[in-house]
Write a protein that holds these residues in place. Structure first.
Motif, short mmCIF file in Angstrom:
data_model
loop_
_atom_site.label_atom_id
_atom_site.label_comp_id
_atom_site.label_asym_id
_atom_site.label_seq_id
_atom_site.Cartn_x
_atom_site.Cartn_y
_atom_site.Cartn_z
N ALA A 185 2.09 19.90 26.79
CA ALA A 185 1.81 18.93 25.73
C ALA A 185 2.83 19.11 24.62
CB ALA A 185 0.40 19.11 25.18
N SER A 186 3.30 17.98 24.11
CA SER A 186 4.28 17.98 23.04
C SER A 186 4.06 16.73 22.21
CB SER A 186 5.70 17.97 23.64
OG SER A 186 6.68 17.87 22.64
N ALA A 187 4.36 16.81 20.91
CA ALA A 187 4.16 15.64 20.05
C ALA A 187 5.20 15.60 18.93
CB ALA A 187 2.77 15.66 19.45
N TRP A 188 5.62 14.40 18.61
CA TRP A 188 6.46 14.12 17.45
C TRP A 188 5.68 13.16 16.57
CZ3 TRP A 188 11.51 15.68 16.44
CH2 TRP A 188 12.24 16.23 17.50
N SER A 189 5.76 13.34 15.28
CA SER A 189 5.09 12.43 14.36
C SER A 189 5.92 12.36 13.07
CB SER A 189 3.68 12.94 14.06
OG SER A 189 2.97 12.02 13.31
N ASP A 190 6.17 11.15 12.60
CA ASP A 190 6.98 11.01 11.39
C ASP A 190 6.83 9.59 10.85
OD1 ASP A 190 8.76 11.67 9.36
OD2 ASP A 190 10.50 11.90 10.66
N ILE A 191 7.55 9.32 9.79
CA ILE A 191 7.64 7.98 9.20
C ILE A 191 9.11 7.58 9.29
CG2 ILE A 191 7.50 6.65 7.07
CD1 ILE A 191 5.11 8.43 6.29
N HIS A 192 9.34 6.34 9.72
CA HIS A 192 10.71 5.82 9.80
C HIS A 192 10.78 4.53 9.01
CE1 HIS A 192 14.67 4.89 11.29
NE2 HIS A 192 14.24 3.67 11.57
N SER A 193 11.76 4.46 8.13
CA SER A 193 11.99 3.25 7.33
C SER A 193 13.26 2.57 7.80
CB SER A 193 12.12 3.61 5.85
OG SER A 193 12.51 2.46 5.12
N GLU A 194 13.08 1.44 8.47
CA GLU A 194 14.25 0.65 8.85
C GLU A 194 14.93 0.11 7.60
OE1 GLU A 194 12.99 -1.01 13.27
OE2 GLU A 194 12.88 -2.38 11.57
N GLY A 195 14.13 -0.18 6.58
CA GLY A 195 14.67 -0.70 5.32
C GLY A 195 15.61 0.29 4.65
N ASN A 196 15.27 1.57 4.68
CA ASN A 196 16.11 2.58 4.02
C ASN A 196 17.23 3.10 4.90
OD1 ASN A 196 14.55 2.40 1.70
ND2 ASN A 196 13.31 4.17 2.19
N THR A 197 16.99 3.26 6.20
CA THR A 197 17.99 3.86 7.09
C THR A 197 18.91 2.84 7.75
OG1 THR A 197 16.60 3.77 9.06
CG2 THR A 197 16.42 5.76 7.65
N LYS A 198 18.46 1.59 7.81
CA LYS A 198 19.19 0.52 8.52
C LYS A 198 19.30 0.82 10.01
CE LYS A 198 19.87 -1.39 4.54
NZ LYS A 198 18.65 -1.84 3.95
N THR A 257 0.82 -1.21 0.00
CA THR A 257 0.00 0.00 0.00
C THR A 257 0.86 1.26 0.00
OG1 THR A 257 -1.66 -1.20 1.27
CG2 THR A 257 -1.86 1.20 1.21
N TYR A 258 1.92 1.26 0.81
CA TYR A 258 2.79 2.43 0.97
C TYR A 258 4.07 2.21 0.17
CZ TYR A 258 -0.47 3.56 4.65
OH TYR A 258 -1.61 3.84 5.35
N VAL A 259 3.99 2.46 -1.11
CA VAL A 259 5.09 2.21 -2.04
C VAL A 259 6.17 3.28 -1.88
CG1 VAL A 259 5.69 1.99 -4.49
CG2 VAL A 259 3.48 1.13 -3.65
N GLY A 260 7.43 2.83 -1.88
CA GLY A 260 8.55 3.76 -1.87
C GLY A 260 9.11 4.07 -0.50
N PHE A 261 8.54 3.55 0.57
CA PHE A 261 9.04 3.83 1.91
C PHE A 261 10.07 2.81 2.38
CE2 PHE A 261 5.04 6.17 1.99
CZ PHE A 261 5.46 7.37 2.51
N GLY A 262 10.23 1.72 1.66
CA GLY A 262 11.12 0.66 2.10
C GLY A 262 10.38 -0.25 3.06
#
Length: 184
Positions: free
Chosen positions: A144-157, A107-112
């Motif tokens: 209140a504080s928030a972090w939000s992101d996408i992490h690719s173990e496949g790309n970053t190792k 579904t999420y192509v290109g993220f690794g």
């Protein structure tokens, strides 16, 4: 009211206000004057969506790791805090919620692969809003504080657990700085 309801509202607000690759920041002004931050067994919570048991395994120690990080930062920064059996009645209940969702590469192509969307929220305040409190009284303790992101173990190792630990420590330092600002 569930203790995380306010955090869900914060997440929705943060999501509507900024849709960058990495969203981070405090929501509104902190109010920590006189606060003794309270931690209990429910202060750090993990929620996973779409992760297999094998994907959850490396994240299973995250709850203890983030709790130790909070305590370490509080001690180093001389932030007044306490650990209780329950913080449900505390006005400075300190909570961290980590939500991780697996991004299926079909579904999420290109993220690794594997890749994950995550949100790390930190909040301080009462466990639930008290009905009938007057606005003319001393302002409620809040942060209140928030972090939000996408992490690719496949790309970053790099493992997601390390990324979330580092971000949790950074949020704890943000909270410590806000507490120090309000308690000179």
């Amino acid at each position: 009211m569930h203790p995380w309801t306010g955090l869900h509202a914060l997440a929705l607000t943060a999501g509507l206000l900024g849709c960058s690759a990495l969203a981070h920041g405090e929501a509104g002004a902190a109010q920590l004057r006189g606060a003794v931050l309270c931690l209990d067994a429910t202060s750090v919570q993990l929620r996973f969506e779409g992760l297999s048991a094998a994907q959850q395994r490396p994240l299973s120690s995250l709850k203890d790791t983030l709790n130790r990080a909070l305590l370490g930062v509080f001690r180093t920064a001389h932030v007044r805090h306490e650990t209780r059996a329950s913080c449900q009645t505390s006005q400075a209940f300190t909570r961290v919620l980590v939500e991780v969702r697996y991004l299926n590469p079909k579904t999420y192509v290109g993220f690794g692969d594997p890749a994950y969307a995550y949100t790390l929220r930190m909040a301080v305040g009462p466990a639930e809003a008290r009905a009938g409190t007057s606005a003319s009284k001393r302002p409620a303790i809040q942060f209140a504080s928030a972090w939000s992101d996408i992490h690719s173990e496949g790309n970053t190792k790099k493992p997601l657990s390390g990324v979330l630990t580092a971000l949790g420590q950074e949020q704890a330092r943000d909270l410590a700085r806000a507490w120090q600002h309000d308690n000179p």
